[in-house]
Design a protein around this motif. Sequence first.
Motif, PDB file in Angstrom:
ATOM      1  N   PRO A  17       0.810  -1.229   0.000  1.00  0.00           N
ATOM      2  CA  PRO A  17       0.000   0.000   0.000  1.00  0.00           C
ATOM      3  C   PRO A  17       0.846   1.284   0.000  1.00  0.00           C
ATOM      4  O   PRO A  17       1.987   1.278   0.464  1.00  0.00           O
ATOM      5  CB  PRO A  17      -0.794  -0.109   1.303  1.00  0.00           C
ATOM      6  N   VAL A  18       0.263   2.312  -0.536  1.00  0.00           N
ATOM      7  CA  VAL A  18       0.860   3.644  -0.451  1.00  0.00           C
ATOM      8  C   VAL A  18       0.519   4.170   0.937  1.00  0.00           C
ATOM      9  O   VAL A  18      -0.637   4.131   1.357  1.00  0.00           O
ATOM     10  CB  VAL A  18       0.232   4.590  -1.489  1.00  0.00           C
ATOM     11  N   ALA A  45     -12.642   2.311  -4.669  1.00  0.00           N
ATOM     12  CA  ALA A  45     -12.609   2.677  -6.088  1.00  0.00           C
ATOM     13  C   ALA A  45     -11.375   2.113  -6.789  1.00  0.00           C
ATOM     14  O   ALA A  45     -11.006   2.546  -7.873  1.00  0.00           O
ATOM     15  CB  ALA A  45     -12.635   4.199  -6.218  1.00  0.00           C
ATOM     16  N   GLY A  46     -10.695   1.155  -6.145  1.00  0.00           N
ATOM     17  CA  GLY A  46      -9.568   0.506  -6.812  1.00  0.00           C
ATOM     18  C   GLY A  46      -8.217   1.083  -6.456  1.00  0.00           C
ATOM     19  O   GLY A  46      -7.217   0.775  -7.101  1.00  0.00           O
ATOM     20  N   LEU A  96      -3.562   4.458  -8.735  1.00  0.00           N
ATOM     21  CA  LEU A  96      -2.667   3.856  -9.727  1.00  0.00           C
ATOM     22  C   LEU A  96      -2.513   2.358  -9.440  1.00  0.00           C
ATOM     23  O   LEU A  96      -1.434   1.791  -9.540  1.00  0.00           O
ATOM     24  CB  LEU A  96      -1.288   4.516  -9.714  1.00  0.00           C
ATOM     25  N   GLY A  97      -3.615   1.731  -9.043  1.00  0.00           N
ATOM     26  CA  GLY A  97      -3.607   0.293  -8.815  1.00  0.00           C
ATOM     27  C   GLY A  97      -3.060  -0.156  -7.467  1.00  0.00           C
ATOM     28  O   GLY A  97      -3.040  -1.339  -7.182  1.00  0.00           O
ATOM     29  N   ARG A  98      -2.618   0.784  -6.659  1.00  0.00           N
ATOM     30  CA  ARG A  98      -2.126   0.391  -5.332  1.00  0.00           C
ATOM     31  C   ARG A  98      -3.114   0.826  -4.258  1.00  0.00           C
ATOM     32  O   ARG A  98      -3.677   1.908  -4.335  1.00  0.00           O
ATOM     33  CB  ARG A  98      -0.770   1.053  -5.055  1.00  0.00           C
ATOM     34  N   PRO A  99      -3.314  -0.021  -3.240  1.00  0.00           N
ATOM     35  CA  PRO A  99      -4.200   0.405  -2.153  1.00  0.00           C
ATOM     36  C   PRO A  99      -3.527   1.502  -1.323  1.00  0.00           C
ATOM     37  O   PRO A  99      -2.319   1.687  -1.391  1.00  0.00           O
ATOM     38  CB  PRO A  99      -4.393  -0.855  -1.326  1.00  0.00           C
ATOM     39  N   VAL A 100      -4.342   2.206  -0.557  1.00  0.00           N
ATOM     40  CA  VAL A 100      -3.846   3.314   0.248  1.00  0.00           C
ATOM     41  C   VAL A 100      -4.002   2.949   1.725  1.00  0.00           C
ATOM     42  O   VAL A 100      -5.001   2.349   2.099  1.00  0.00           O
ATOM     43  CB  VAL A 100      -4.654   4.594  -0.048  1.00  0.00           C
TER      44      VAL A 100
END
Lengths: 333, 383
Positions: B28-29, B62-63, B66-70
């Motif tokens: 994750p970010v 919402a995904g 840029l494709g990475r979870p937060v």
Amino acid sequence: MTQISQSPAPRAARSNTGRFIGLATLTTVVALLPLALPNAFYVDVAIRIAILAVNGIALNLLMGYTGQISLGHAGFFGLGAYGSAVLTAHFGWSPLWALLAAAAMTAVIAWGVARVILRLRGHYLAMATLGLGIIISIVLSNETAWTGGPDGMAVDSFSLFGVPLSGERRWYWVFGGLLIGTVILAQNLIDSPAGRALQALHGSETAASVAGIDVGRRKVGVFVLSATVAAVMGSLSAHYAGYINPGIAGFLQSVELVIIVVLGGMASIYGSIFGAVVMGLLPQLLAGYEGWDSVLFGLIMVVTMIVLPRGVVPSLTARLRSTRFGTKGNAPC
Amino acid sequence: MRLFNTMMGIACALGLGALAATALAADPVKVGSVLSLTGGASSLGDPELKTLEMMVEQTNKAGGLLGRPVALVHYDDGSEPGKANVLVKRLIEDDKVDMLIGGTTTGASMAMYPLIERAQIPFISLAGALVIVEPVKHWMFKAAHHDRMVGQRVMLDMKAKGYKTIAMLSDTSGFGQSARKEMQNVAQKVGITIAVDETFNPKDTDVTAQLAKIKNTPNVQALFVVTFGQGAVVVTKNVAQLGIDLPHYQTSGVATREYIRLSGPAAEGVRLPAPVLMVAAELPDSDPQKQLSIDYVEEYEARYKTDVSSFGAYARDAWFIWTNAVKQAKSFDKVKIREFIENTAGLPGTSGIINMTPQDHLGLDVSGLKIVTIKNGNFVIAN
């Protein structure tokens, strides 16, 4: 002290060996600790513990050994920090001279104040030092033009002879060295005639003065020493953190120092270090229990003081000794 | 048997590889945040945290980005700036966050900044004072209107109403003192005289002494109270008790329903500059701020069953400034993201349309602040 044969000697020898073992252990821990610290954050925590420990030891000289309470000690810490910050930022002084000037200024203020307030005892002395600390923190937050007010001010990094001191690892050695130095100085002071005079006046001021001790001068002396150490630590930690605000001189910080002394153990140098470790680590360990951290913190304090009323280190040493020798002993450390 | 072992080995290797791959994709970010969840500023920090948690969930639903979870990592500074300095080091060094949002108070934001600048991580502060963006600090941005704007908005309204001599009552907190200084400057510029300039401690439970002095000063045409949270409620109640009938102005620091609820009828008629969020329903449909403000209020109130406040809305705006920059940068490179945040243009938020430049790390103007008044226990746009 190599020729030991007389009867008082074994005690002296024992306390000397104890001192040596304690110091060797502390030095080893300080020297090896960085290897175990994975990143700068942990080094930072260690540094803050060292700062608390030095301040704790200085306050313990006043509270634990001499029996004079101070509830305004963070004020002196703040004076040192702001002295350095203002002199470097507004007057362009070099950090080293600023540190020395701030320490000297704090010493003079402490001396002037001590001559008046150390005539007081018990609750009155507590009230007077409390007031002093609050006055300092009010001045720091109101003199906005100099101190930046409640928002605080940035502090330049420390440089010695043109070499800048930066990075947690370098600072770690500075504060680690200061901690060991403070322990050595404090131990020597306590075992010196001056230190014995302080302990004597803790027992009874009347008896001490009958024994020929200038009670007033001794008390003022230790107060000034303790305040000056706090000021030097304030200067250094201001340069280290790069930012200060009046909160560092606030009442809660003073109370934190008192907690370090009382929790670790009055009249115990290693007790102050232990207290600093607890006060430095516990908030970080409890940071995850949002909202409950204050409750847990308070609970740990209350339980410790009920179970180990003389402070952790003296109580445990005494208990250890009584189980080993079958008698109740006094903790010398 | 040998074949079986080989097969198992391959299977294991594949499995591990797959695991590693998903772990990489799901890495994750991290958004780090130091907020004041306890202590004096907790009424500000609490909605900020709630909002950030809501935003994280929405973004992940919402995904992700840029494709990475937060993921959100947050700590409580107990309203002590000194603690914020320690905690932000933890976020930077130990948690290794990619972005920083927070600093409920000005003191905390300023205490955090030297370390953030060294670590070079973009930082959006939620605090109020002008010092955060003036002089401009390379890595620090701001989501809330600053005190000078609040002062300008109020003074302009006073001038339009024809008040020339006013009384000011400010608290001794960082916000109060910084704002007081700004108000003095602004007043001088617009030609308003501050005849009485009193201060009080935000923890005081009674300020009638200061208010009595204001009441007994002749020619005062309006009262301007510069504070937030609990202090504002005490002042408002005291004003009613003393029967002071001067026009009563407050800052955006009281733009919360909690203020109205705690002050009761005493708050009726109080005027203040507030982000449009509080009066979104009254805006024309064409206003780009209208729908997003209503959406935020509805989601927040449905999720937490409590009233929305402008402080949470700052956190919402900060979140969108960041995600907007990440989407434009198409990477998590901190230098790039910082540049895109600095060039945020025309992004509608609850506080206004955000247009940042290298000289302006706030990007808001006074038009995002509406003068509202309290009527029948509600904020309405003042005439």
